[in-house]
Design an enzyme around this catalytic site. Structure first.
Site, PDB file in Angstrom:
ATOM      1  N   ARG A 155      33.026  37.832  45.070  1.00 40.48           N
ATOM      2  CA  ARG A 155      33.705  38.859  44.268  1.00 40.48           C
ATOM      3  C   ARG A 155      34.082  40.093  45.090  1.00 40.48           C
ATOM      4  NH1 ARG A 155      34.253  40.763  38.867  1.00 40.48           N
ATOM      5  NH2 ARG A 155      33.880  42.998  38.661  1.00 40.48           N
TER       6      ARG A 155
ATOM      7  N   ILE B  41      39.704  45.167  37.539  1.00 35.71           N
ATOM      8  CA  ILE B  41      39.055  43.864  37.644  1.00 35.71           C
ATOM      9  C   ILE B  41      37.931  43.875  36.615  1.00 35.71           C
ATOM     10  CG2 ILE B  41      37.635  44.684  39.584  1.00 35.71           C
ATOM     11  CD1 ILE B  41      37.492  41.797  40.562  1.00 35.71           C
ATOM     12  N   SER B  42      37.890  42.869  35.766  1.00 35.86           N
ATOM     13  CA  SER B  42      37.001  42.874  34.617  1.00 35.86           C
ATOM     14  C   SER B  42      35.531  42.817  35.005  1.00 35.86           C
ATOM     15  CB  SER B  42      37.322  41.693  33.693  1.00 35.86           C
ATOM     16  OG  SER B  42      38.595  41.820  33.112  1.00 35.86           O
ATOM     17  N   GLN B  43      34.705  43.302  34.100  1.00 38.60           N
ATOM     18  CA  GLN B  43      33.250  43.199  34.206  1.00 38.60           C
ATOM     19  C   GLN B  43      32.856  41.733  34.416  1.00 38.60           C
ATOM     20  OE1 GLN B  43      31.563  44.170  30.452  1.00 38.60           O
ATOM     21  NE2 GLN B  43      29.442  44.174  31.154  1.00 38.60           N
TER      22      GLN B  43
END
Length: 213
Positions: free
Chosen positions: A35, A61-63
């Site tokens: 990530r 960028i999402s959780q």
């Protein structure tokens, strides 16, 4: 095990498994995908934190938990063809590419697309097709899709995406005008549509216009 791998394993255990995500293929893909390589350098120290992070072009960028939840809700299989709306940095794209046969991913910002393409190519992904375009239109040339995943929130459910979903297919999408809700959209074998509410969410707004260079 290096520091990033340890942080990634801790993220999966504490943020994802402990909140009920149990699909082993999804968990393994999240353990595998680095990530931190999909996060802007200024935020890499926080890449495995329990929160979304800003990227370029005013996007996020999402959780990690939301990425895992949306992926699990799709119930991806190796033979599936998936359409992703909103490539972003390419992190969710990579997770999907680990789990399905082919991913078509649409991005409206050419800068984001180019960065994501470079990252994903450097990691060796060969089952991703990149499209610069308006996500509301989907990508008719490769339709229908077994899975559709939307990573930005339109005010309503785009009809083009519903039409491009295969019979028996699944779409996971956040939408709503004043209050966003995450939905699972299922297209039954007879073509009828079923909506299931999952939980309230906050996503960037899905853009309905021509792509930006």
């Amino acid at each position: 095990m290096d520091a990033e791998e340890q942080a990634r394993n801790n993220m999966v255990i504490k943020q994802i498994e402990n909140r009920g995500i149990s699909n082993q293929s999804v968990l393994q893909s999240i353990k595998k995908v680095p990530r931190h390589l999909f996060v802007p350098p200024a935020y890499r120290h926080a890449a495995y934190g329990d929160h979304p992070l800003p990227t370029s072009c005013g996007q996020t960028i999402s959780q990690p938990y939301i990425v895992a939840l949306m992926t699990e809700l799709l119930v991806p299989q190796k033979h599936h063809k998936a359409l992703e709306i909103g490539t972003g940095t390419g992190y969710q794209t990579a997770i999907l590419a680990e789990l399905v046969q082919e991913v078509y991913t649409i991005e409206i910002y050419s800068q984001l697309q180019e960065t994501a393409k470079n990252t994903l190519t450097s990691l060796g992904y060969q089952n991703i097709r990149f499209i610069l375009g308006n996500g509301y239109e989907g990508y008719l040339a490769a339709a229908p899709y077994d899975l559709i995943l939307v990573t930005a929130a339109p005010p309503y459910l785009p009809e083009n995406l519903v039409e491009q979903l295969a019979l028996g297919g699944t779409m996971v999408i956040p939408f709503g005008k004043n209050r966003q809700m995450l939905y699972v959209i299922s297209k039954n074998k007879d073509g009828s549509i079923h909506r299931k509410e999952i939980l309230p969410v906050v996503f960037v707004t899905m853009q309905d216009r021509k792509p930006l260079n």
